[in-house]
Design a protein around this motif. Sequence first.
Motif, PDB file in Angstrom:
ATOM      1  N   THR A  22     -81.163  14.697  17.070  1.00 22.27           N
ATOM      2  CA  THR A  22     -80.221  14.851  18.325  1.00 22.27           C
ATOM      3  C   THR A  22     -78.877  13.914  18.841  1.00 22.27           C
ATOM      4  OG1 THR A  22     -81.175  16.630  18.924  1.00 22.27           O
ATOM      5  CG2 THR A  22     -79.776  15.525  21.081  1.00 22.27           C
ATOM      6  N   TRP A  23     -80.107  12.403  18.552  1.00 27.56           N
ATOM      7  CA  TRP A  23     -79.433  10.967  19.237  1.00 27.56           C
ATOM      8  C   TRP A  23     -77.674  10.666  17.989  1.00 27.56           C
ATOM      9  CZ3 TRP A  23     -79.088   6.230  17.569  1.00 27.56           C
ATOM     10  CH2 TRP A  23     -78.209   5.482  18.353  1.00 27.56           C
ATOM     11  N   ALA A  24     -78.637  10.995  16.683  1.00 21.48           N
ATOM     12  CA  ALA A  24     -77.926  10.836  15.410  1.00 21.48           C
ATOM     13  C   ALA A  24     -76.285  11.419  15.333  1.00 21.48           C
ATOM     14  CB  ALA A  24     -78.472  10.563  14.338  1.00 21.48           C
ATOM     15  N   ILE A  25     -76.915  13.090  16.094  1.00 16.47           N
ATOM     16  CA  ILE A  25     -75.709  13.711  15.710  1.00 16.47           C
ATOM     17  C   ILE A  25     -74.572  13.866  16.427  1.00 16.47           C
ATOM     18  CG2 ILE A  25     -76.629  15.364  14.248  1.00 16.47           C
ATOM     19  CD1 ILE A  25     -76.461  17.458  17.022  1.00 16.47           C
ATOM     20  N   GLN A  26     -75.415  12.778  17.776  1.00 10.39           N
ATOM     21  CA  GLN A  26     -74.343  12.510  19.120  1.00 10.39           C
ATOM     22  C   GLN A  26     -73.384  10.880  18.542  1.00 10.39           C
ATOM     23  OE1 GLN A  26     -77.918  12.784  22.394  1.00 10.39           O
ATOM     24  NE2 GLN A  26     -75.108  12.776  22.873  1.00 10.39           N
ATOM     25  N   VAL A  27     -74.202  10.902  17.647  1.00  9.13           N
ATOM     26  CA  VAL A  27     -73.714   9.098  18.238  1.00  9.13           C
ATOM     27  C   VAL A  27     -72.414   9.264  16.591  1.00  9.13           C
ATOM     28  CG1 VAL A  27     -73.686   6.969  16.442  1.00  9.13           C
ATOM     29  CG2 VAL A  27     -75.227   8.113  18.056  1.00  9.13           C
ATOM     30  N   ALA A  28     -72.753  10.780  15.416  1.00 11.98           N
ATOM     31  CA  ALA A  28     -72.095  11.014  14.991  1.00 11.98           C
ATOM     32  C   ALA A  28     -70.160  11.156  15.673  1.00 11.98           C
ATOM     33  CB  ALA A  28     -72.404  11.499  13.624  1.00 11.98           C
ATOM     34  N   ARG A  29     -70.404  12.127  16.321  1.00 10.23           N
ATOM     35  CA  ARG A  29     -69.282  12.651  16.917  1.00 10.23           C
ATOM     36  C   ARG A  29     -69.182  12.260  17.880  1.00 10.23           C
ATOM     37  NH1 ARG A  29     -72.968  17.888  19.083  1.00 10.23           N
ATOM     38  NH2 ARG A  29     -72.130  19.350  17.201  1.00 10.23           N
ATOM     39  N   GLU A  30     -69.230  10.784  18.566  1.00  9.32           N
ATOM     40  CA  GLU A  30     -68.956   9.695  19.328  1.00  9.32           C
ATOM     41  C   GLU A  30     -67.983   8.604  18.070  1.00  9.32           C
ATOM     42  OE1 GLU A  30     -66.966   7.332  21.531  1.00  9.32           O
ATOM     43  OE2 GLU A  30     -68.110   9.237  22.028  1.00  9.32           O
ATOM     44  N   THR A  79     -66.749   9.717  15.634  1.00  8.33           N
ATOM     45  CA  THR A  79     -65.523  10.223  14.681  1.00  8.33           C
ATOM     46  C   THR A  79     -64.806  11.449  15.627  1.00  8.33           C
ATOM     47  OG1 THR A  79     -66.642  12.243  14.010  1.00  8.33           O
ATOM     48  CG2 THR A  79     -67.470  10.762  12.414  1.00  8.33           C
ATOM     49  N   GLN A  80     -65.442  11.412  16.751  1.00  5.30           N
ATOM     50  CA  GLN A  80     -64.294  12.096  17.316  1.00  5.30           C
ATOM     51  C   GLN A  80     -63.960  13.690  17.327  1.00  5.30           C
ATOM     52  OE1 GLN A  80     -63.333  10.948  21.057  1.00  5.30           O
ATOM     53  NE2 GLN A  80     -65.382   9.414  19.734  1.00  5.30           N
ATOM     54  N   ARG A  81     -65.157  14.294  16.068  1.00  7.64           N
ATOM     55  CA  ARG A  81     -65.217  15.154  15.324  1.00  7.64           C
ATOM     56  C   ARG A  81     -66.168  16.131  16.368  1.00  7.64           C
ATOM     57  NH1 ARG A  81     -64.680  13.488   9.924  1.00  7.64           N
ATOM     58  NH2 ARG A  81     -62.177  12.070   9.826  1.00  7.64           N
ATOM     59  N   ARG A  82     -66.428  17.507  16.089  1.00  7.24           N
ATOM     60  CA  ARG A  82     -67.089  18.239  16.714  1.00  7.24           C
ATOM     61  C   ARG A  82     -68.116  18.897  15.276  1.00  7.24           C
ATOM     62  NH1 ARG A  82     -64.044  22.938  18.982  1.00  7.24           N
ATOM     63  NH2 ARG A  82     -63.310  23.236  16.865  1.00  7.24           N
ATOM     64  N   LYS A  83     -68.334  19.241  14.610  1.00  8.59           N
ATOM     65  CA  LYS A  83     -69.001  19.860  13.330  1.00  8.59           C
ATOM     66  C   LYS A  83     -70.244  18.886  12.750  1.00  8.59           C
ATOM     67  CE  LYS A  83     -66.701  23.714  14.109  1.00  8.59           C
ATOM     68  NZ  LYS A  83     -66.585  24.934  14.785  1.00  8.59           N
ATOM     69  N   ILE A  84     -70.963  20.042  12.927  1.00  2.69           N
ATOM     70  CA  ILE A  84     -72.041  18.813  12.068  1.00  2.69           C
ATOM     71  C   ILE A  84     -73.163  19.898  10.508  1.00  2.69           C
ATOM     72  CG2 ILE A  84     -74.823  18.449  12.117  1.00  2.69           C
ATOM     73  CD1 ILE A  84     -72.719  16.384  13.855  1.00  2.69           C
ATOM     74  N   LEU A  85     -73.160  19.923   9.711  1.00  4.02           N
ATOM     75  CA  LEU A  85     -73.480  20.958   8.798  1.00  4.02           C
ATOM     76  C   LEU A  85     -75.089  20.310   8.448  1.00  4.02           C
ATOM     77  CD1 LEU A  85     -70.200  20.502   6.161  1.00  4.02           C
ATOM     78  CD2 LEU A  85     -70.719  21.383   8.063  1.00  4.02           C
ATOM     79  N   ASP A  90     -62.633  18.207  11.136  1.00  2.00           N
ATOM     80  CA  ASP A  90     -63.626  18.673  11.907  1.00  2.00           C
ATOM     81  C   ASP A  90     -64.683  17.963  12.185  1.00  2.00           C
ATOM     82  OD1 ASP A  90     -63.563  18.774  14.686  1.00  2.00           O
ATOM     83  OD2 ASP A  90     -63.519  20.928  14.645  1.00  2.00           O
ATOM     84  N   ILE A  91     -65.242  17.623  10.709  1.00  2.00           N
ATOM     85  CA  ILE A  91     -66.429  17.545  10.143  1.00  2.00           C
ATOM     86  C   ILE A  91     -67.149  15.952  10.582  1.00  2.00           C
ATOM     87  CG2 ILE A  91     -67.902  17.590   9.210  1.00  2.00           C
ATOM     88  CD1 ILE A  91     -66.920  19.352   6.951  1.00  2.00           C
ATOM     89  N   ALA A  92     -68.553  15.752  11.665  1.00  2.00           N
ATOM     90  CA  ALA A  92     -68.272  14.488  12.196  1.00  2.00           C
ATOM     91  C   ALA A  92     -69.369  13.909  11.282  1.00  2.00           C
ATOM     92  CB  ALA A  92     -69.649  14.621  14.029  1.00  2.00           C
TER      93      ALA A  92
END
Length: 413
Positions: free
Chosen positions: A128-136, A138-144, A193-195
């Motif tokens: 969960t933390w890792a997907i937050q880091v990815a979003r921060e 890239t400043q994008r929203r989507k997770i695949l 929009d893919i982080a």
Amino acid sequence: MNPDADRFRRSHDLFERASQVIPCGIYGHTSPAAALPGAFPYYAERAAGSRYWDVDGNEYIDYMCGYGPVILGHQHPEVEEAAARYQRNTLCVNHPSAIMVELAEHLVSLVDFSAWAVFGKNGSDMTTWAIQVAREHTQRRKILKVAGAYHGIDPWCTPGHAGLLDEDRAHVHDFDWNDPESFDRLLKRYRNDIAGVIMTPFHHPMFKGSQMPAEGFWSHIEAACRRDGIVLILDDIRAGFRLDLRGSHKCFGFEPDLICFCKAIANGHALSATLGRKELRIAASKVFLTGSFWNSAPAMAAALTCLKILQRDDVVRLLRRSGERLMQGLVELGRKHCYTLIPSGPPAVPFISFAEDPSLRRQQRFCAEVTQRGAFFHPHHNWFISAAHSAQDLAATLQMADQAFAILAAGNL
């Protein structure tokens, strides 16, 4: 299924009491319903080496290893001595201990693409933390993610259905394992929009055999992430340190941006970790990460000792050889009794299933019969090999399996 009610008399009494004060009595992946109620142990009493004992005194050669955390064997003396040494001085205090720095340095030296490490307690903490880091970053929203993949119990990824909102997964999208076209469709639909993309090194769904990556699948994913600035997250929580000490990606010829570890990192002590590239350090420093128990030194001492033993004793090679011997032996015994068995997954994280058994009835009966004889085989979840599994353990297990196949054949199952 209840082959011998008296075998689990105390377990059943405990479960009766638990059902009055604990939702479901036993919940989550250890629930009796996840295996076969009445045919498998409910409560454990103690463990040592390759074995554990339930509260009724039944002994098992353990092929689940706590669902993965035990890689050297239960209660490994060197690991336990390291943890106990630190616990004499500190358990839960206000600040980290020096051992955190030593462990981070060791991990970064092992995983060559990484420049930093952080720690938690559970796998879900890290994914969960890792997907937050990815979003921060890239400043994008989507997770695949891959459909049917398990990444933890948080709302964005839990396999459960209760207590969730549509909004929990509004920006999480599934593609199919080994299907580059389904991945590309999501790339096209959500371009810019893919982080992040989060994946396990191989696919290990429940109730099915494990699926290895097809030729070129990982390189396709990696190339797309590099091209579009997407953070590639490897959830190596289940397989980490069992396939390669440097991370499971080394086995499949790609390199992630973040890698999440847990399970085998500390041989049963509660610890998880995420390692990442230097380019993600700023984003990692911004995403809040903490827990009251996360700085506990004994688990980190256990992890550092465990990792050094894995390297010293060439445990990865040992696990592979033991797993190969077990799988080959089961396939040969199945053939002897006119059954076709399908081994899947890496030998260190093996699973075996029956051909032409869509209901899993044969699989369930076989695992119940082997478990009843003293080797714990889960019918629906991949197994785990530990360094404590001796040649004698494997031989005894195959003898139990031979008897189980004979019972299946006698019953025309």
